[in-house]
Design an enzyme around this catalytic site. Structure first.
Site, PDB file in Angstrom:
ATOM      1  N   LYS A  78     -17.200  -9.744  -7.145  1.00 50.30           N
ATOM      2  CA  LYS A  78     -16.844  -8.665  -6.211  1.00 50.30           C
ATOM      3  C   LYS A  78     -15.339  -8.702  -5.987  1.00 50.30           C
ATOM      4  O   LYS A  78     -14.781  -9.761  -5.698  1.00 50.30           O
ATOM      5  CB  LYS A  78     -17.550  -8.901  -4.867  1.00 50.30           C
ATOM      6  CG  LYS A  78     -17.266  -7.838  -3.830  1.00 50.30           C
ATOM      7  CD  LYS A  78     -18.274  -6.730  -3.899  1.00 50.30           C
ATOM      8  CE  LYS A  78     -17.849  -5.480  -3.175  1.00 50.30           C
ATOM      9  NZ  LYS A  78     -16.919  -4.609  -3.925  1.00 50.30           N
ATOM     10  N   LYS A 114     -11.441  -9.561  -9.492  1.00 49.17           N
ATOM     11  CA  LYS A 114     -10.330  -8.681  -9.116  1.00 49.17           C
ATOM     12  C   LYS A 114      -9.828  -7.967 -10.359  1.00 49.17           C
ATOM     13  O   LYS A 114      -9.923  -8.513 -11.462  1.00 49.17           O
ATOM     14  CB  LYS A 114      -9.178  -9.495  -8.504  1.00 49.17           C
ATOM     15  CG  LYS A 114      -8.213  -8.677  -7.684  1.00 49.17           C
ATOM     16  CD  LYS A 114      -8.724  -8.520  -6.258  1.00 49.17           C
ATOM     17  CE  LYS A 114      -7.807  -7.680  -5.420  1.00 49.17           C
ATOM     18  NZ  LYS A 114      -8.262  -7.649  -4.025  1.00 49.17           N
ATOM     19  N   THR A 201     -11.952  -3.736   8.007  1.00 51.64           N
ATOM     20  CA  THR A 201     -11.084  -4.914   7.903  1.00 51.64           C
ATOM     21  C   THR A 201     -10.413  -5.174   9.254  1.00 51.64           C
ATOM     22  O   THR A 201     -10.380  -6.313   9.739  1.00 51.64           O
ATOM     23  CB  THR A 201     -10.033  -4.712   6.791  1.00 51.64           C
ATOM     24  OG1 THR A 201     -10.722  -4.322   5.603  1.00 51.64           O
ATOM     25  CG2 THR A 201      -9.255  -5.975   6.525  1.00 51.64           C
ATOM     26  N   ASN A 231      -3.398   0.958   6.371  1.00 45.97           N
ATOM     27  CA  ASN A 231      -4.811   0.984   6.765  1.00 45.97           C
ATOM     28  C   ASN A 231      -5.134  -0.176   7.704  1.00 45.97           C
ATOM     29  O   ASN A 231      -5.622   0.015   8.822  1.00 45.97           O
ATOM     30  CB  ASN A 231      -5.687   0.930   5.485  1.00 45.97           C
ATOM     31  CG  ASN A 231      -7.170   0.812   5.795  1.00 45.97           C
ATOM     32  OD1 ASN A 231      -7.565   0.031   6.658  1.00 45.97           O
ATOM     33  ND2 ASN A 231      -7.985   1.574   5.113  1.00 45.97           N
ATOM     34  N   SER A 372     -18.233  -3.738   2.571  1.00 46.58           N
ATOM     35  CA  SER A 372     -18.462  -3.374   1.168  1.00 46.58           C
ATOM     36  C   SER A 372     -19.819  -3.913   0.707  1.00 46.58           C
ATOM     37  O   SER A 372     -20.558  -3.248  -0.016  1.00 46.58           O
ATOM     38  CB  SER A 372     -17.380  -3.981   0.276  1.00 46.58           C
ATOM     39  OG  SER A 372     -16.313  -3.089   0.122  1.00 46.58           O
TER      40      SER A 372
HETATM   41  P1  NAD Z   1      -1.495  -0.122   2.952  1.00 45.68           P
HETATM   42  O1  NAD Z   1      -0.777   0.182   1.709  1.00 45.68           O
HETATM   43  O2  NAD Z   1      -2.363   0.896   3.589  1.00 45.68           O
HETATM   44  O3  NAD Z   1      -0.441  -0.589   4.091  1.00 45.68           O
HETATM   45  C1  NAD Z   1       0.547  -1.522   3.860  1.00 45.68           C
HETATM   46  C2  NAD Z   1       1.613  -1.425   4.926  1.00 45.68           C
HETATM   47  O4  NAD Z   1       2.566  -2.451   4.699  1.00 45.68           O
HETATM   48  C3  NAD Z   1       2.374  -0.106   4.903  1.00 45.68           C
HETATM   49  O5  NAD Z   1       2.603   0.297   6.231  1.00 45.68           O
HETATM   50  C4  NAD Z   1       3.690  -0.482   4.226  1.00 45.68           C
HETATM   51  O6  NAD Z   1       4.772   0.347   4.638  1.00 45.68           O
HETATM   52  C5  NAD Z   1       3.860  -1.886   4.762  1.00 45.68           C
HETATM   53  N1  NAD Z   1       4.812  -2.651   3.981  1.00 45.68           N
HETATM   54  C6  NAD Z   1       5.050  -2.629   2.641  1.00 45.68           C
HETATM   55  N2  NAD Z   1       6.084  -3.428   2.349  1.00 45.68           N
HETATM   56  C7  NAD Z   1       6.481  -3.990   3.518  1.00 45.68           C
HETATM   57  C8  NAD Z   1       7.501  -4.902   3.887  1.00 45.68           C
HETATM   58  N3  NAD Z   1       8.344  -5.390   2.977  1.00 45.68           N
HETATM   59  N4  NAD Z   1       7.589  -5.269   5.166  1.00 45.68           N
HETATM   60  C9  NAD Z   1       6.762  -4.757   6.095  1.00 45.68           C
HETATM   61  N5  NAD Z   1       5.805  -3.881   5.825  1.00 45.68           N
HETATM   62  C10 NAD Z   1       5.676  -3.502   4.555  1.00 45.68           C
HETATM   63  O7  NAD Z   1      -2.321  -1.454   2.614  1.00 45.68           O
HETATM   64  P2  NAD Z   1      -3.531  -2.076   3.424  1.00 45.68           P
HETATM   65  O8  NAD Z   1      -4.802  -1.606   2.873  1.00 45.68           O
HETATM   66  O9  NAD Z   1      -3.266  -1.907   4.883  1.00 45.68           O
HETATM   67  O10 NAD Z   1      -3.402  -3.604   3.009  1.00 45.68           O
HETATM   68  C11 NAD Z   1      -2.494  -4.472   3.665  1.00 45.68           C
HETATM   69  C12 NAD Z   1      -2.831  -5.912   3.307  1.00 45.68           C
HETATM   70  O11 NAD Z   1      -4.161  -6.205   3.705  1.00 45.68           O
HETATM   71  C13 NAD Z   1      -2.753  -6.243   1.809  1.00 45.68           C
HETATM   72  O12 NAD Z   1      -2.335  -7.590   1.684  1.00 45.68           O
HETATM   73  C14 NAD Z   1      -4.200  -6.128   1.368  1.00 45.68           C
HETATM   74  O13 NAD Z   1      -4.470  -6.888   0.194  1.00 45.68           O
HETATM   75  C15 NAD Z   1      -4.886  -6.700   2.596  1.00 45.68           C
HETATM   76  N6  NAD Z   1      -6.298  -6.334   2.716  1.00 45.68           N
HETATM   77  C16 NAD Z   1      -6.681  -5.036   2.857  1.00 45.68           C
HETATM   78  C17 NAD Z   1      -8.026  -4.738   2.997  1.00 45.68           C
HETATM   79  C18 NAD Z   1      -8.499  -3.327   3.208  1.00 45.68           C
HETATM   80  O14 NAD Z   1      -9.694  -3.140   3.457  1.00 45.68           O
HETATM   81  N7  NAD Z   1      -7.637  -2.337   3.190  1.00 45.68           N
HETATM   82  C19 NAD Z   1      -8.984  -5.763   2.982  1.00 45.68           C
HETATM   83  C20 NAD Z   1      -8.560  -7.088   2.854  1.00 45.68           C
HETATM   84  C21 NAD Z   1      -7.210  -7.356   2.727  1.00 45.68           C
END
Ligand code: NAD
Length: 433
Positions: A78, A114, A201, A231, A372
């Site tokens: 997954k 992944k 999340t 997100n 999920s």
């Molecule tokens: P996203 O792309 O929706 O949001 C990322 C945010 O980080 C944006 O606001 C972006 O502007 C900001 N960002 C990017 N570069 C940056 C920097 N240098 N400094 C500060 N902020 C910065 O992504 P997401 O889905 O919110 O995911 C964020 C993290 O959470 C990732 O590490 C992802 O792997 C992890 N994650 C997400 C989920 C999910 O369900 N979406 C689940 C588990 C883990």
């Protein structure tokens, strides 16, 4: 999702992952530790595929993609599909290993995998993006399916892309069997997605935090700073505020805002959308002065946000933002890792010595993969659960596993990450025997 995950990757992520594994393996007998280190030091399978895509100008371009199937001892692989120009095999291997651990920490009947495709999705037209996504599925179709491997969205992929992929997969299988919908999760509701997945999340993170705060006996009017306003960052901000905490700072890739009275997430999001990139993201938002509560604040850098004197620091953007350089300057009392891999191993050691608990990503952000998993289960059973049912199941799971991790950390006198790994490895080991 739309993030630049690799920009801060100075440290080889797979080496960090293996360091974490070795640290937790020390808590097992010599025989078990050797078995764990041998079986979990490499993925079970690496698919390295080329994807020919017809571009809008008529030319043919070849893209490279990976699917790493790390371990399926506990169930089908997954893990998400990431589109990014800096995708590397070591990054995908690390993320698939962390998925293996995360699914086991959350006690889901799933293993870890992944995908990564080396591409800048922003340089593609919608048609090119769709042809790339469909081409990738054709390349890996023989190796995925509800009981083999279940991909999902990750950085720069979303529910719409999952819809294209599912459609292509069903065409390859020459089947309209609805159970095949369980091959992908994170789908739109119309394609068989689950209620509550979008915010799972962030909500899962709140449940984990509340459970750990109870054990830490940390109460009162708590303040928080959240790095990243995508997100995860937006949702976790909203849920922390709903739970009575004050979020005084948020940031995105362009910079951050600090509002001592507390930010209003809806207004901030609205403003970010209006004044966001290329105008300047949240920083541009503050400067525009068009959002009332932002007038009371000031702009700050991402580095400053991490060092604010708040109770809870929530990195929700990138890997390796807490490092050997800044770990001594962190003033937060607790760190809730919502991003994957935000704390480098060196920082982990320093924070532990300083008595600052780091609630690890494999626990804090496991709400996403948990819902999920609920989506996969609903598709397999031909059911559709209400948001209430989904959120209740999520709460029960997160509280239970957060407490299990806490108890293991006390029993083995170790940090929460090593305790979470210990719990996961115990479960993986028992499935492998
Ligand atoms: P996203 O792309 O929706 O949001 C990322 C945010 O980080 C944006 O606001 C972006 O502007 C900001 N960002 C990017 N570069 C940056 C920097 N240098 N400094 C500060 N902020 C910065 O992504 P997401 O889905 O919110 O995911 C964020 C993290 O959470 C990732 O590490 C992802 O792997 C992890 N994650 C997400 C989920 C999910 O369900 N979406 C689940 C588990 C883990």
């Amino acid at each position: 999702m739309n993030i630049n995950p690799s920009a801060s990757l100075r440290i080889n992520p797979f080496e960090s992952a293996m360091e974490q594994l070795a640290k937790a393996a020390k808590f097992f007998s010599k025989k078990e530790s050797t078995l764990l280190l041998t079986l979990l030091s490499q993925p079970q399978r690496i698919l390295n595929v080329t994807i020919p895509v017809k571009m809008d100008d008529g030319s043919l371009k070849i893209f490279q993609g990976y699917r790493v199937q790390f371990n399926n001892a506990r169930g089908p692989y997954k893990g998400g599909i990431r589109y990014h120009p800096q995708v590397s095999l070591d990054e995908v291997k690390a993320l698939s290993f962390w998925m293996t651990v995360k699914c086991a920490v959350a006690d889901l009947p799933l293993g870890g995998g992944k995908s990564g495709i080396i591409v800048d999705p922003k340089s593609l037209s919608a048609g090119e993006l769709e042809r790339l996504s469909r081409g990738y599925v054709r390349a890996i179709a023989d190796n995925i399916g509800p009981d083999k491997d279940v991909p999902a969205p990750d950085v720069n992929t979303n529910g719409m892309i999952m819809g294209w992929m599912l459609d292509e997969f069903m065409k390859v299988q020459r089947s309209k069997d609805n159970k095949l919908r369980a091959t992908f999760t994170g789908k739109l509701l119309k394609d068989g997605g689950s209620e509550g997945r979008e915010e799972a999340t962030g909500l899962g993170g709140l449940y984990v935090l509340q459970a750990i705060l109870k054990h830490l006996k940390l109460t009162g009017n708590l303040t928080a700073a959240v790095q990243g306003f995508g997100n995860v960052g937006y949702n976790v901000t909203k849920f922390l505020i709903d739970a009575g905490m004050k979020v005084v700072a948020v940031s995105d890739s362009k910079g951050g805002i600090y509002v001592p009275e507390g930010i209003n997430p809806e207004l901030t999001l609205e403003c970010k959308k209006k004044h966001g990139p290329p105008a300047g993201g949240l920083a541009g938002c503050y400067c525009s002065g068009s959002v009332c509560d932002l007038k009371k604040g000031k702009t700050i850098t991402n580095a400053e946000l991490l060092e604010l004197p708040v109770d809870i620091l929530v990195p929700s953007a990138l890997e390796n933002v807490l490092t050997g350089q800044n770990a001594r300057k962190i003033k937060a009392k607790v760190i809730l890792e919502m991003a994957n891999g935000p704390t480098a191993p060196e920082a982990d050691t320093i924070l532990y010595k300083r008595g600052i608990p780091v609630i690890p990503d494999v626990l804090s952000n496991s709400g996403g993969v948990s819902v999920s998993c609920f989506e996969w289960e609903q598709n397999l059973k031909g059911q559709h659960w209400t948001k209430d049912v989904v959120n209740r199941k999520l709460k029960t799971k997160m509280e239970k596993e957060a407490t299990n991790v806490w108890l293991a950390s006390k029993k083995y006198k170790t940090d929460l990450r090593t305790a979470a790994f210990y719990l996961a490895l115990t479960r993986i080991l028992s499935a492998m025997k």
